[in-house]
Design an enzyme around this catalytic site. Sequence first.
Site, PDB file in Angstrom:
ATOM      1  N   SER A 249       0.647  -1.155   0.035  1.00 38.44           N
ATOM      2  CA  SER A 249      -0.031  -0.032   0.083  1.00 38.44           C
ATOM      3  C   SER A 249       0.841   1.349   0.022  1.00 38.44           C
ATOM      4  O   SER A 249       0.290   2.332  -0.385  1.00 38.44           O
ATOM      5  CB  SER A 249      -0.886  -0.102   1.138  1.00 38.44           C
ATOM      6  OG  SER A 249      -0.258   0.043   2.438  1.00 38.44           O
TER       7      SER A 249
ATOM      8  N   HIS B  61      -5.284  -3.722  -2.476  1.00 38.30           N
ATOM      9  CA  HIS B  61      -5.013  -2.812  -3.583  1.00 38.30           C
ATOM     10  C   HIS B  61      -4.710  -3.597  -4.834  1.00 38.30           C
ATOM     11  O   HIS B  61      -3.962  -3.099  -5.771  1.00 38.30           O
ATOM     12  CB  HIS B  61      -3.841  -2.216  -3.131  1.00 38.30           C
ATOM     13  CG  HIS B  61      -3.881  -1.168  -1.996  1.00 38.30           C
ATOM     14  ND1 HIS B  61      -4.394   0.093  -2.281  1.00 38.30           N
ATOM     15  CD2 HIS B  61      -3.784  -1.364  -0.647  1.00 38.30           C
ATOM     16  CE1 HIS B  61      -4.471   0.604  -1.214  1.00 38.30           C
ATOM     17  NE2 HIS B  61      -4.001  -0.163  -0.032  1.00 38.30           N
TER      18      HIS B  61
ATOM     19  N   LYS C 248     -12.215   0.118  -1.720  1.00 36.64           N
ATOM     20  CA  LYS C 248     -11.137   0.722  -2.387  1.00 36.64           C
ATOM     21  C   LYS C 248     -11.619   0.630  -3.840  1.00 36.64           C
ATOM     22  O   LYS C 248     -12.736   1.533  -4.288  1.00 36.64           O
ATOM     23  CB  LYS C 248      -9.900  -0.023  -2.440  1.00 36.64           C
ATOM     24  CG  LYS C 248      -9.626   0.409  -0.981  1.00 36.64           C
ATOM     25  CD  LYS C 248      -7.926  -0.377  -0.506  1.00 36.64           C
ATOM     26  CE  LYS C 248      -7.487   0.099   0.854  1.00 36.64           C
ATOM     27  NZ  LYS C 248      -8.242  -0.588   1.849  1.00 36.64           N
TER      28      LYS C 248
END
Length: 405
Positions: A192, A220, A251
């Site tokens: 990240s 991610h 996200k």
Amino acid sequence: MTAKFDKSDAVIRRIQAMNDRVRYLKGEGLYYYNLPIEELHGGARVVVGGREMGMYASYSYLGLVGHPRINQAAKAAIDQYGSGTHGVRTLAGSLKLHNELEETIAEFKKAEAAITYTSGYVTNLTVISTLMGRGDYVLSDKINHASIVDGCMMSGAKFRRFRHNDMEALERQLEKIPAGASKLVVADAVFSMDGDIIDFPRIVALCQKFGAWLMIDEAHSLGVLGKTGRGIEEHFDMWGSIDIKMGTLSKTIPSVGGYVAGKADMISYLRHASRAYIFSAALPPAQAAAAKEAFNIILEEPWRIEKLNANTQQFIHGLKERGFDTMLTETAIVPVLCGEDDTAFAMTRAAHQHDVFVLPVVSPAVPVGLARLRATVLAAHEPHEIEYAMDTIEAAGRDLGIIQA
């Protein structure tokens, strides 16, 4: 009556030290955290303080924030179920919608079953601490997310960290574990802060060699890696390599929550043993419906992944050509190395003054001397917008001496 504390109290010192730092940054006009965003325009642009700015700090990698189908799904769920559940999943708060979301996740991740939690942080915390315990071993990449570290510590297992993405170091750690001990290896798929990808083929091979469970955090990488955005197993064409497939719903998926997908027996165990599932209220209906629809859209609109990949290459290569160190990133997370904390704060101020919304990451979140702008690029950005952002960052970098004039 309020208790009186000695000024030498350690808690008081910690509070004072942090607040002193915040006051200094605010006094110097360098504090840009917690800024209230007034409007979101498709994810790529925001309005802050009445000014429209390009957004380069978002996790909405595929630009799904505000997607009309996702918004409609959330509204329909509110109309059907109301704004919230009325209890924990186990007793009174489980909806058909929650089961449908978990079935969607399991299918998307090619797993037998899935379980959802109210946040990604809680997911790592509860899953690691539920599966592992005293006498077990947990091995974690040194720059894994804080939620992984906290879950390892909370588990009570023997906690070992290995040098970042160093498979030789991991192998040496695995060799030291006594025969017969249960062991779990945990790593981010995409890191990240640095944006690089775990050496997946090697970590899988080591887990198989030493009989270790493998947990990968795809916070991610979901929607970012793989031709259809299914993540790191698709990226390396190694389906079935991960025992515990963790990801977030906040996200690329524009909702809130976290999930784990894997074998049905393990998911059933977590559903009946993990405290964050048993003792936390269920996901609100609107958020569950939004997440479910987002998974469908990722598969139905593959152009978003193609555009994200093109934008990522433009951003990384453009910054490198301008003289910046973007470290080892291969993904939409693009660190712009600044060095000292104050330099990163000054870079942020210059970017914001020219309507580029980006934020710094400084110590202790990263090592001293490795402060950076943690920039992200989205599928929603257009090439000319990315060029403007890079030109803005370049001008600031030259003024501050990060790159040569």
